[in-house]
Design a protein around this motif. Structure first.
Motif, PDB file in Angstrom:
ATOM      1  N   SER A 153      -4.272   6.683  -1.279  1.00 49.37           N
ATOM      2  CA  SER A 153      -3.968   5.804  -2.414  1.00 49.37           C
ATOM      3  C   SER A 153      -3.916   4.342  -1.994  1.00 49.37           C
ATOM      4  O   SER A 153      -4.037   3.436  -2.835  1.00 49.37           O
ATOM      5  N   THR A 154      -3.755   4.084  -0.687  1.00 50.53           N
ATOM      6  CA  THR A 154      -3.705   2.705  -0.188  1.00 50.53           C
ATOM      7  C   THR A 154      -5.097   2.149   0.110  1.00 50.53           C
ATOM      8  O   THR A 154      -5.226   0.987   0.504  1.00 50.53           O
ATOM      9  N   ILE A 155      -6.119   2.980  -0.057  1.00 48.28           N
ATOM     10  CA  ILE A 155      -7.483   2.583   0.293  1.00 48.28           C
ATOM     11  C   ILE A 155      -8.266   2.209  -0.959  1.00 48.28           C
ATOM     12  O   ILE A 155      -8.250   2.934  -1.961  1.00 48.28           O
ATOM     13  N   HIS A 156      -8.954   1.086  -0.881  1.00 49.79           N
ATOM     14  CA  HIS A 156      -9.838   0.652  -1.969  1.00 49.79           C
ATOM     15  C   HIS A 156     -11.234   1.224  -1.725  1.00 49.79           C
ATOM     16  O   HIS A 156     -11.726   1.214  -0.592  1.00 49.79           O
ATOM     17  N   LEU A 157     -11.869   1.732  -2.776  1.00 49.34           N
ATOM     18  CA  LEU A 157     -13.212   2.279  -2.661  1.00 49.34           C
ATOM     19  C   LEU A 157     -14.241   1.184  -2.948  1.00 49.34           C
ATOM     20  O   LEU A 157     -14.442   0.806  -4.098  1.00 49.34           O
ATOM     21  N   LEU A 164     -15.237   8.659   0.305  1.00 46.00           N
ATOM     22  CA  LEU A 164     -14.970   7.505   1.156  1.00 46.00           C
ATOM     23  C   LEU A 164     -15.822   7.547   2.426  1.00 46.00           C
ATOM     24  O   LEU A 164     -16.375   6.520   2.860  1.00 46.00           O
ATOM     25  N   GLN A 165     -15.937   8.728   3.016  1.00 45.54           N
ATOM     26  CA  GLN A 165     -16.736   8.844   4.231  1.00 45.54           C
ATOM     27  C   GLN A 165     -18.218   8.647   3.947  1.00 45.54           C
ATOM     28  O   GLN A 165     -18.964   8.162   4.816  1.00 45.54           O
ATOM     29  N   ALA A 166     -18.662   9.014   2.738  1.00 43.02           N
ATOM     30  CA  ALA A 166     -20.052   8.735   2.367  1.00 43.02           C
ATOM     31  C   ALA A 166     -20.293   7.232   2.295  1.00 43.02           C
ATOM     32  O   ALA A 166     -21.374   6.747   2.659  1.00 43.02           O
ATOM     33  N   THR A 167     -19.294   6.486   1.856  1.00 45.45           N
ATOM     34  CA  THR A 167     -19.418   5.025   1.841  1.00 45.45           C
ATOM     35  C   THR A 167     -19.529   4.491   3.264  1.00 45.45           C
ATOM     36  O   THR A 167     -20.328   3.591   3.544  1.00 45.45           O
ATOM     37  N   VAL A 168     -18.729   5.051   4.173  1.00 42.58           N
ATOM     38  CA  VAL A 168     -18.821   4.654   5.582  1.00 42.58           C
ATOM     39  C   VAL A 168     -20.221   4.974   6.113  1.00 42.58           C
ATOM     40  O   VAL A 168     -20.835   4.156   6.826  1.00 42.58           O
ATOM     41  N   GLN A 171     -25.785  11.577  -1.858  1.00 41.96           N
ATOM     42  CA  GLN A 171     -24.452  12.150  -1.672  1.00 41.96           C
ATOM     43  C   GLN A 171     -23.412  11.394  -2.496  1.00 41.96           C
ATOM     44  O   GLN A 171     -22.538  12.009  -3.120  1.00 41.96           O
ATOM     45  N   ILE A 172     -23.513  10.086  -2.490  1.00 42.86           N
ATOM     46  CA  ILE A 172     -22.543   9.274  -3.234  1.00 42.86           C
ATOM     47  C   ILE A 172     -22.631   9.572  -4.725  1.00 42.86           C
ATOM     48  O   ILE A 172     -21.611   9.764  -5.403  1.00 42.86           O
ATOM     49  N   ASN A 173     -23.843   9.622  -5.249  1.00 39.02           N
ATOM     50  CA  ASN A 173     -24.012   9.931  -6.677  1.00 39.02           C
ATOM     51  C   ASN A 173     -23.468  11.314  -7.012  1.00 39.02           C
ATOM     52  O   ASN A 173     -22.790  11.508  -8.032  1.00 39.02           O
ATOM     53  N   SER A 174     -23.760  12.296  -6.151  1.00 39.16           N
ATOM     54  CA  SER A 174     -23.291  13.663  -6.378  1.00 39.16           C
ATOM     55  C   SER A 174     -21.772  13.754  -6.294  1.00 39.16           C
ATOM     56  O   SER A 174     -21.123  14.408  -7.125  1.00 39.16           O
ATOM     57  N   LEU A 175     -21.192  13.098  -5.286  1.00 38.18           N
ATOM     58  CA  LEU A 175     -19.738  13.161  -5.108  1.00 38.18           C
ATOM     59  C   LEU A 175     -19.006  12.459  -6.239  1.00 38.18           C
ATOM     60  O   LEU A 175     -17.923  12.896  -6.652  1.00 38.18           O
ATOM     61  N   ASP A 176     -19.575  11.374  -6.741  1.00 38.57           N
ATOM     62  CA  ASP A 176     -18.948  10.702  -7.890  1.00 38.57           C
ATOM     63  C   ASP A 176     -18.882  11.627  -9.099  1.00 38.57           C
ATOM     64  O   ASP A 176     -17.862  11.687  -9.802  1.00 38.57           O
ATOM     65  N   GLU A 177     -19.973  12.365  -9.353  1.00 40.27           N
ATOM     66  CA  GLU A 177     -19.983  13.291 -10.488  1.00 40.27           C
ATOM     67  C   GLU A 177     -19.036  14.465 -10.249  1.00 40.27           C
ATOM     68  O   GLU A 177     -18.319  14.900 -11.161  1.00 40.27           O
ATOM     69  N   GLN A 178     -19.006  14.978  -9.022  1.00 40.85           N
ATOM     70  CA  GLN A 178     -18.091  16.080  -8.700  1.00 40.85           C
ATOM     71  C   GLN A 178     -16.635  15.651  -8.879  1.00 40.85           C
ATOM     72  O   GLN A 178     -15.815  16.421  -9.396  1.00 40.85           O
ATOM     73  N   ASP A 223      -5.552  25.187  -5.521  1.00 40.79           N
ATOM     74  CA  ASP A 223      -6.934  25.082  -5.044  1.00 40.79           C
ATOM     75  C   ASP A 223      -7.604  23.801  -5.546  1.00 40.79           C
ATOM     76  O   ASP A 223      -8.296  23.107  -4.785  1.00 40.79           O
ATOM     77  N   VAL A 224      -7.409  23.483  -6.804  1.00 41.37           N
ATOM     78  CA  VAL A 224      -8.049  22.297  -7.363  1.00 41.37           C
ATOM     79  C   VAL A 224      -7.498  21.029  -6.720  1.00 41.37           C
ATOM     80  O   VAL A 224      -8.245  20.071  -6.457  1.00 41.37           O
ATOM     81  N   GLN A 225      -6.215  20.999  -6.448  1.00 40.55           N
ATOM     82  CA  GLN A 225      -5.631  19.827  -5.791  1.00 40.55           C
ATOM     83  C   GLN A 225      -6.234  19.618  -4.396  1.00 40.55           C
ATOM     84  O   GLN A 225      -6.554  18.492  -4.005  1.00 40.55           O
ATOM     85  N   ASN A 226      -6.392  20.715  -3.656  1.00 41.75           N
ATOM     86  CA  ASN A 226      -6.996  20.619  -2.329  1.00 41.75           C
ATOM     87  C   ASN A 226      -8.454  20.173  -2.416  1.00 41.75           C
ATOM     88  O   ASN A 226      -8.913  19.332  -1.635  1.00 41.75           O
ATOM     89  N   GLU A 227      -9.184  20.753  -3.347  1.00 43.77           N
ATOM     90  CA  GLU A 227     -10.593  20.401  -3.506  1.00 43.77           C
ATOM     91  C   GLU A 227     -10.771  18.934  -3.899  1.00 43.77           C
ATOM     92  O   GLU A 227     -11.687  18.254  -3.406  1.00 43.77           O
ATOM     93  N   LEU A 228      -9.895  18.452  -4.752  1.00 44.30           N
ATOM     94  CA  LEU A 228      -9.991  17.058  -5.157  1.00 44.30           C
ATOM     95  C   LEU A 228      -9.688  16.125  -3.983  1.00 44.30           C
ATOM     96  O   LEU A 228     -10.340  15.084  -3.804  1.00 44.30           O
ATOM     97  N   GLY A 229      -8.700  16.503  -3.165  1.00 42.87           N
ATOM     98  CA  GLY A 229      -8.379  15.705  -1.983  1.00 42.87           C
ATOM     99  C   GLY A 229      -9.555  15.647  -1.015  1.00 42.87           C
ATOM    100  O   GLY A 229      -9.865  14.583  -0.455  1.00 42.87           O
ATOM    101  N   ILE A 230     -10.246  16.787  -0.842  1.00 44.16           N
ATOM    102  CA  ILE A 230     -11.411  16.822   0.050  1.00 44.16           C
ATOM    103  C   ILE A 230     -12.546  15.978  -0.515  1.00 44.16           C
ATOM    104  O   ILE A 230     -13.246  15.266   0.217  1.00 44.16           O
ATOM    105  N   LEU A 231     -12.731  16.028  -1.841  1.00 42.72           N
ATOM    106  CA  LEU A 231     -13.777  15.229  -2.478  1.00 42.72           C
ATOM    107  C   LEU A 231     -13.504  13.729  -2.331  1.00 42.72           C
ATOM    108  O   LEU A 231     -14.432  12.933  -2.122  1.00 42.72           O
ATOM    109  N   LYS A 232     -12.249  13.333  -2.451  1.00 49.43           N
ATOM    110  CA  LYS A 232     -11.903  11.919  -2.247  1.00 49.43           C
ATOM    111  C   LYS A 232     -12.282  11.471  -0.848  1.00 49.43           C
ATOM    112  O   LYS A 232     -12.856  10.386  -0.652  1.00 49.43           O
ATOM    113  N   LEU A 233     -11.958  12.301   0.141  1.00 53.22           N
ATOM    114  CA  LEU A 233     -12.292  11.966   1.518  1.00 53.22           C
ATOM    115  C   LEU A 233     -13.805  11.899   1.711  1.00 53.22           C
ATOM    116  O   LEU A 233     -14.322  10.964   2.330  1.00 53.22           O
ATOM    117  N   LYS A 234     -14.522  12.883   1.188  1.00 50.43           N
ATOM    118  CA  LYS A 234     -15.980  12.893   1.344  1.00 50.43           C
ATOM    119  C   LYS A 234     -16.609  11.656   0.711  1.00 50.43           C
ATOM    120  O   LYS A 234     -17.565  11.095   1.253  1.00 50.43           O
TER     121      LYS A 234
END
Length: 466
Positions: free
Chosen positions: A266-270, A449-453, A388-395, A436-447
């Motif tokens: 939550s402290t990270i800007h995308l 951000l890492q796709a941006t990197v 990947q970025i386009n796909s992850l945004d939609e997911q 499960d959905v909370q975990n999946e959403l957390g993983i998607l947020k990380l993916k």
């Protein structure tokens, strides 16, 4: 060697000047342009319109974390791979200086003195001394030495670009691992919250069981659900320790004493990044520049191998003095000079020089294909990351809707269970789905951000050839 007196007006300075002027006849190999590669007009996966300019040299600051910026600064100063890469650059600088020596004359000084000891009744002692300054220079008529210098300088550039590639990889690794750690902090918090929720439901089931409204099977099921939620925490803690150790190593620090804050994503800007044009990668990615420099070195090595087939011409000059009396050493009548030239041409070497030339040509051809492959791989990498970025945004968008509805379903099932209008299995199902959905959403947020990197890295990370 026969020595003769210096002609009138001829001095050592004149000899040296002649050697230097003769050296000006060498040819400097002209650098070949990089091989042509068919580049697309644009990306098949377009980025978001209106996004910021392509990555600058401090792209990690776009994530808005002061702690991350501090860690990147530490890594750039202390990372061991970067230190090794810098050492390779310095080695290449030394090699370039060594290669440049071949374009300069060599000057050697010799001096000696001797004394004849008397024998028998002869009491006279003869003291003799001599001194000589010798200059040697290889006339680079075919450009062999100049090509060797060009090859060394291209290798130096390749090592410099290699260090830039290592620096980009290290920086990307630091940012990505830091984001992973923050994500694990979030997932641990979600796991603890899910455990508290499961314990709350267990207290409801125990209350229902005490009045006979819940069966022993219901009670066992909920206790199993609580144990399952608790079991997820140690695994996440281990992942957190591993990620923290990996980050410490990237920073050149001991994992045992390294720790970051307990903040989350939550402290990270995308940040939003634009990919620019495919052709711009040729100057934005140091790995492409490195491949081009290696190819330039190979081209120069071809010139070296080709020039080795021709004769080499060496100019020599010497001047000195000799005397049988040490006190008259510097008298003009004792001075001597010698100037000469020699030509050495290969006649029979069993085809070694021609084979070396052919080998250098084929090595160059291999690097031409390597360069083209590097460019195509860079183009594919950017396109893949954009997809990947386009796909992850939609997911993420869909998963956030799912999370909202799953949380609503769990809250309603809990209320209905308290009222006796719903069985425990429904509560357990909605509770499991929410976790499960909370975990999946957390993983998607990380993916995401890492796709941006990864996109920053694929675009060269703000580095650009000067």
């Amino acid at each position: 060697m026969k020595r003769r007196a210096l002609p009138c007006g001829l001095s050592l300075a004149g000899c040296l000047a002649g050697v230097f002027l003769a050296g000006c006849t060498h040819t400097i190999p002209v650098a070949e342009p990089a091989p042509a590669v068919a580049l697309p007009a644009g990306w098949s996966q377009a980025g978001k319109p209106g996004s910021q300019e392509w990555p600058d040299s401090h792209w990690w600051q776009r994530f808005g974390s002061a702690e991350l910026s501090q860690l990147v600064s530490q890594g750039q100063q202390s990372n061991l791979e970067l230190a090794a890469a810098l050492s390779r650059v310095r080695q290449a600088e030394a090699q370039a200086r060594i290669a440049g020596v071949a374009l300069l004359p060599t000057v050697d000084a010799y001096a000696g003195a001797s004394r004849d000891l008397p024998i028998a009744g002869n009491h006279n002692a003869n003291v003799s001394s001599s001194g000589q300054l010798q200059v040697s220079y290889e006339l680079d008529f075919w450009g062999k030495n100049a090509a060797g210098v060009a090859a060394a300088e291209a290798s130096l550039r390749a090592n410099f670009y290699d260090r830039q590639t290592v620096a980009l990889t290290v920086t990307s690794g630091i940012v990505s691992t830091y984001l992973q750690l923050l994500s694990l902090h979030d997932r641990l918090e979600v796991a603890r919250e899910n455990t508290r929720t499961a314990e709350h439901v267990l207290s409801l089931v125990e209350a229902q069981s005490s009045v006979g409204a819940a069966t022993t099977v219901d009670l066992a099921r909920q206790r199993s659900a609580v144990a399952s939620q608790r079991a997820a925490i140690p695994a996440l803690l281990q992942q957190e320790r591993e990620a923290q150790s990996a980050l410490a190593i990237l920073l050149g620090q001991s994992p045992q004493t390294f720790k970051i804050s307990d903040s989350g994503l939550s402290t990270i800007h995308l940040p939003e990044v634009t990919a620019g044009l495919p052709s711009e990668l040729l100057s934005r990615r140091p790995d492409i520049q490195r491949s081009e420099a290696v190819l330039a070195a190979a081209s120069a090595n071809v010139e070296v191998a080709r020039a080795a087939l021709f004769p080499s011409i060496r100019l020599t000059g010497s001047t000195g003095t000799q005397s049988s009396a040490l006190t008259s050493l510097l008298n003009a009548q004792n001075l001597f000079t010698n100037i000469g030239a020699s030509l050495v041409a290969p006649i029979f070497d069993g085809g070694r020089l021609r084979t070396e030339r052919d080998l250098a040509i084929e090595q160059k051809q291999e690097l031409v294909q390597t360069y083209r492959s590097t460019v195509l791989a860079a183009l594919a990498e950017v396109d893949t990351v954009l997809g990947q970025i386009n796909s992850l945004d939609e997911q993420r968008r869909l998963k956030e809707v799912e999370l909202e509805q799953t949380r609503l379903a769990f809250n309603l099932s809990e209320i209905r269970y308290k009222a006796g209008a719903e069985d425990l299995m429904t509560v357990l199902d909605t509770q499991r789905s929410l976790s499960d959905v909370q975990n999946e959403l957390g993983i998607l947020k990380l993916k995401r951000l890492q796709a941006t990197v990864s996109l920053y890295k694929a675009l060269g990370g703000g580095w650009q050839a000067g």
